[in-house]
Design a protein around this motif. Structure first.
Motif: not given
Length: 287
Positions: A19-45
């Motif tokens: 949900n966080a990724l989808h929300r960030a995508q919507l904001i990014s598309e609306r505001m024309a900005c870049d995303l930086e993804l930080i993955w915490v740990g190495k557990s299965t997504p």
């Protein structure tokens, strides 16, 4: 420009990260900005991550990603020093509880992240609901007054950008015997809050569709109003309390996390002034 640089998105193995990724995508598309993804740990997504990342790669959004295996708070603070990001987005962890002695990761982010933090709870579009600003317009503390103005300013900007109703909620203290006359009657207390709110809104040249004023505590009154008006986003402030009092008590923004069933945008005290010219610039660009 607000959101013109980068949005930092914190992802882990929890289902709320999608949900966080989808929300960030919507904001990014609306505001024309870049995303930086930080993955915490190495557990299965989460299940279906391959399709989500493939869709992101096919979009016009520029993004980078890195894995963080050490302390998330340290990593966020180091990243901030390298290149200030405009917003941090994370899925709201459903496992934390205000009854625990030790603060959850979400609480720590609210206290230490030097920018607005968006904790995402669902994948609903904000344009289908209402924006709710939670404020205390009767405070005499200059820092808190500025924080309240920042909350209203940010909530108003989002409501205008999405063309959705803007509401404001104020939790008033209970009447007390022996206090000054104005504080001995709940009616008078609420009337004072109404007058203060109208003054603040007038000074800011801001209009809300409805004010919701009622007896607190805030962690009960704010979620009640949010549910009644079907809010899609609650904008609230945090004082970044630290030390033992933070571990035992938290603050309103932290205690309210488990009570709300909406996305929550948290503005730390002290961030209001830097946001004013940024929001004005973006508001002009998108209007």
């Amino acid at each position: 420009m607000l959101f013109s640089k980068r949005i930092l998105v914190v992802l882990d193995s929890g289902p709320q990260s999608r949900n966080a990724l989808h929300r960030a995508q919507l904001i990014s598309e609306r505001m024309a900005c870049d995303l930086e993804l930080i993955w915490v740990g190495k557990s299965t997504p989460w299940s279906g991550i391959e399709a989500d990342m493939s869709a992101l790669a096919k979009s016009e959004i520029c993004f980078t990603q890195e894995v963080v295996t050490d302390d998330l708070i340290d990593a966020v603070c180091k990243r901030w020093k390298q290149d200030h990001f405009a917003l941090l987005v994370k899925g709201c962890d459903p496992r934390h509880s205000s009854r625990k002695l030790l603060a959850s990761r979400d609480w720590k982010l609210l206290r230490n992240t030097p920018c607005p933090v968006l904790l995402v709870k669902h994948d609903h579009h904000w344009a289908h609901g209402r924006i709710l600003a939670a404020v205390n317009t009767t405070t005499h503390n200059p820092a808190l007054r500025a924080n309240n103005q920042g909350i209203l300013m940010l909530a108003g900007f989002i409501a205008r950008a999405l063309d959705v109703p803007l509401h404001a909620v104020i939790a008033t203290p209970p009447a007390m015997q022996g206090a000054e006359p104005e504080m001995q009657s709940q009616v008078l207390i609420d009337q004072r809050a109404q007058r203060c709110a109208e003054t603040v809104l007038s000074d800011m040249n801001l209009t809300v569709d409805q004010l919701h004023i009622g007896e607190g505590p805030p962690e009960h009154w704010i979620p009640k109003v949010s549910k009644e008006i079907d809010a899609s986003l609650v904008v609230i402030g945090t004082h970044a309390r630290r030390g033992m009092s933070a571990a035992l008590l938290g603050n309103t923004a932290e205690r309210i996390l488990d009570q709300l069933n909406t996305d929550i945008l948290v503005l730390r005290a002290g961030l209001s002034e830097p946001l004013k010219p940024l929001i004005k610039e973006v508001d002009t660009a998108v209007s």
